[in-house]
Design a protein around this motif. Structure first.
Motif, PDB file in Angstrom:
ATOM      1  N   LEU A 119       0.839  -1.205   0.000  1.00 44.39           N
ATOM      2  CA  LEU A 119       0.000   0.000   0.000  1.00 44.39           C
ATOM      3  C   LEU A 119       0.876   1.258   0.000  1.00 44.39           C
ATOM      4  CD1 LEU A 119      -3.082   0.707   0.241  1.00 44.39           C
ATOM      5  CD2 LEU A 119      -2.646   1.061   2.676  1.00 44.39           C
ATOM      6  N   ASN A 120       1.924   1.221   0.825  1.00 41.33           N
ATOM      7  CA  ASN A 120       2.892   2.329   0.796  1.00 41.33           C
ATOM      8  C   ASN A 120       3.449   2.493  -0.615  1.00 41.33           C
ATOM      9  OD1 ASN A 120       2.865   3.176   3.470  1.00 41.33           O
ATOM     10  ND2 ASN A 120       4.390   1.669   4.124  1.00 41.33           N
ATOM     11  N   GLY A 121       3.861   1.358  -1.179  1.00 42.01           N
ATOM     12  CA  GLY A 121       4.444   1.381  -2.523  1.00 42.01           C
ATOM     13  C   GLY A 121       3.478   1.922  -3.561  1.00 42.01           C
ATOM     14  N   PHE A 122       2.198   1.579  -3.411  1.00 48.53           N
ATOM     15  CA  PHE A 122       1.170   2.050  -4.366  1.00 48.53           C
ATOM     16  C   PHE A 122       1.096   3.584  -4.341  1.00 48.53           C
ATOM     17  CE2 PHE A 122      -3.199   3.596  -4.864  1.00 48.53           C
ATOM     18  CZ  PHE A 122      -3.467   3.187  -6.162  1.00 48.53           C
ATOM     19  N   PHE A 123       1.016   4.144  -3.135  1.00 47.67           N
ATOM     20  CA  PHE A 123       0.905   5.608  -3.037  1.00 47.67           C
ATOM     21  C   PHE A 123       2.164   6.301  -3.571  1.00 47.67           C
ATOM     22  CE2 PHE A 123      -2.327   4.640   0.305  1.00 47.67           C
ATOM     23  CZ  PHE A 123      -3.377   5.298  -0.296  1.00 47.67           C
TER      24      PHE A 123
END
Lengths: 319, 322
Positions: free
Chosen positions: B115-119
């Motif tokens: 999720l961090n990577g997505f943002f």
């Protein structure tokens, strides 16, 4: 002498219902109130305060008085965050506000300004005694508690040997007072030495690490005080794992179920149990009086704490 | 001609990698401590110190991967605490098998990291802000679930994982840390994915031109960082035998510091896992020394900060004089 005691007892029995009746006879000017409570931080300890508030709210509801309240702790015990919470809460125009003060020196002015502007400010748990707050409910005998724990530990150590202090958070006034009280008690005994003192920052994990270091560095260590809720737990874990239960005695201020189990197992010699729900319960009734412009039942509502040892721990175990 | 005039000892020092230099300082520090306080080298202290070091060092592993890509992960503390709470909830309240609980939480942590990577990769948001926000969410979830109370009742079959010790000197968490380090070192040095991590941190645009799927690499790295934080959070929870809401709350700075003093560059592309182990051990030894030498609690942070600053300054001095 016996006769005098009997007369006093009879008087007490007569007066108690009268006092209760007096308490019940208190009338409030409104039927709806809104209160605000701001603890120091999100912590299980304050959940018991909340339980006391809920009890009082339920009792008042039976009398036809509706009390709503906001419960708005900062995530961490940061004084600036708490002041922001106070100022935000006041904007909702509550009937009274009560806060568990993180740092009195930083909060006194805020309380005084709000009181001057007509906000009914009170405190619970941790006080700001030099402010103009209307009412305080809690247990303020931190120095005395530290002293009592020192005496208890000294007695259990036969008034000899090495002891150490897990000093909590260095900026916390209640922790400082407990440390001072503990030191004063130990310093009475020439054969006792405080060999180490470290902060644990209210962290079980840090207390564990420090305690393990002390077990290595001070093989003759006989006792430790943890001046907050976290450090006796961390110290107990370290002492248990090192097989030193009974050899290193722990005293402190932890009062959750884990602490009670350590008391039961003999790892913690003595801990302190505050009558936390009473802080919330008494605060509600007094805040309503203050909101009505009346005097509180008492301005400083000191609630005594109970010292828990293996002898009385069973009444605090919830299993 | 100049090379011929350089003192061989000076050449050795200037060519020594940062981790090597810190390691040398560490050896000297340990020797001095051992002489001053023999308790420092006692079996019990080595066992307890190594276990204490292992948690933050495992978090530093994930942080190192993120730093290598030029990012930073401030959500590791929240993730570690949340993992400890959830694994305990699954074991105690749901009644799941401990190993299944751990597996479920590690998968969840990986997804949280993604999720961090997505943002960061898809929404083009700054890693510092994204992970600060998600870290706050993770910490918030801890308090929503626990209301500030520790969760008790972890089965003994699970606490053994955190409390077990081999031959009275090697705690299980240390074994896990070494295994994790071995896997990550292999990944970084001998797999295309590892080389891509360095490439992304070294020069993002060059890496894209070279055909590397930079978004995928970055997301995977944040996923792995979340997993290493979760492993550390779970292990300390099993060590304590209760899930404390404050677990790992102060792990962000040590994870970054351990990686940095181990030679990992904050701008990405340079560093590694071995350096982070050296950095983690260095930090742990300083903390232990403060306790054993009974340094005044008021001076504790000053001492830690000064020693770290001196260690890094020595390395920078070496780099300048190279």
């Amino acid at each position: 002498m016996k006769r005098i005691l009997l007369v006093l007892l009879a008087l007490m029995l007569l007066l108690t219902p009268m006092l209760s009746a007096a308490a019940e006879a208190v009338t409030y000017d409104k039927t709806e109130y809104h209160l605000v409570f701001i603890p120091k931080l999100v912590h299980e300890w304050y959940e018991d305060v909340k339980a006391g508030i809920d009890t009082a709210v339920a009792e008042l509801a039976q009398q036809g008085i509706t009390v709503t309240y906001s419960w708005d702790p900062p995530t961490d015990a940061v004084v600036t965050d708490q002041i922001a919470k106070i100022e935000g809460a006041v904007a909702t125009n509550p009937d009274a506000v009560s806060i568990a003060v993180i740092d009195a020196s930083a909060t006194n002015n805020v309380i005084n300004e709000l009181v001057a502007s007509g906000v009914k400010m009170c405190t619970f748990d941790c006080d700001a005694p030099d402010s103009n707050r209307y009412y305080y409910c809690g247990h303020a005998g931190n120095y005395e508690d530290g002293f009592y724990m020192g005496e208890t530990l000294a007695k259990a150590c036969d008034y000899t040997g090495e002891v150490a202090i897990l000093a909590g958070t260095l900026s916390a006034g209640n922790h400082q007072d407990r440390v001072k009280g503990f030191k004063a008690a130990i310093e009475q005994y020439a054969d006792m030495t405080i060999v180490a003192e470290q902060a644990d920052n209210d962290s079980v994990e840090t207390a564990l690490d420090v305690m393990e270091g002390w077990i290595s560095a001070y093989p003759d260590l006989k006792g430790v005080i943890g001046v907050n809720a976290a450090s006796p737990i961390g110290a107990s874990r370290a002492v248990t794992d090192a097989g030193k239960v009974g050899k290193i005695l722990i005293v402190g201020m932890a009062e959750n179920q884990e602490a009670m189990e350590y008391v039961k197992s003999g790892t913690i010699l003595c801990t302190l149990k505050q009558q936390v729900p009473t802080y919330g319960y008494n605060s509600v009734f007094n805040m309503l009086l203050i909101a009505d412009g009346k005097e509180p039942t008492v301005k400083v509502d000191e609630i005594p704490a109970i010292y828990v040892t293996s002898e009385n721990v069973d009444q605090f175990l919830t299993k | 001609m100049n090379c011929e005039t350089i003192n061989p000892r000076k050449r050795f020092l200037t060519n020594l990698p940062t981790a090597g230099m810190i390691f040398m300082i560490l050896v000297v520090l340990c020797a001095v401590l051992g002489i001053m306080k023999p308790a420092f080298v006692s079996q019990y202290n080595i066992m307890s110190l190594s276990r204490s070091i292992s948690y933050k060092t495992m978090v530093a592993f994930g942080q190192t991967l993120v730093l290598l890509t030029g990012g930073i992960d401030l959500s590791v503390a929240g993730m570690a605490g949340m993992a400890g709470i959830f694994v305990t909830t699954l074991m105690v309240d749901v009644g799941l098998n401990p190993y299944l609980s751990i597996a479920i939480v590690l998968v969840g942590a990986f997804l949280g990291g993604l999720l961090n990577g997505f943002f960061i990769t898809k929404m083009k948001m700054v890693p510092f802000v994204v992970t600060l926000a998600t870290g706050s969410i993770f910490t918030g979830v801890i308090y929503v679930v626990t209301k500030g109370s520790p969760i008790m009742g972890i089965p003994e079959s699970a606490t053994r994982l955190g409390q077990g010790v081999i031959s009275n000197i090697i705690p299980y968490p240390v074994v896990l840390m070494v295994l994790l380090a071995a896997v990550l070192v292999y990944m970084l040095r001998f797999t295309p994915f590892g080389r891509h991590i360095y490439a992304v941190g070294g020069n993002l645009y060059a890496a894209e031109i070279a055909g590397i799927k930079t978004a995928k690499v970055t997301s995977m790295v944040y996923g792995l960082s979340a997993v290493t934080a979760a492993v550390a959070g779970i292990m300390i929870t099993l060590r304590l035998g209760t899930a404390q809401p404050t677990i790992g709350a102060d792990w962000v700075m040590p994870s970054v510091t351990a990686a940095c003093i181990g030679g990992t560059s904050l701008s990405g592309g340079r560093g590694g896992i071995i350096g982070s182990i050296v950095g983690g051990v260095f930090m742990g030894v300083i903390s232990n020394a403060i306790v054993i030498l009974n340094v005044s609690p008021y001076w504790e942070n000053v001492v830690i900060g000064t020693v770290v600053l001196v260690a890094i300054a020595i390395d920078r001095f070496k780099a300048i004089s190279r």
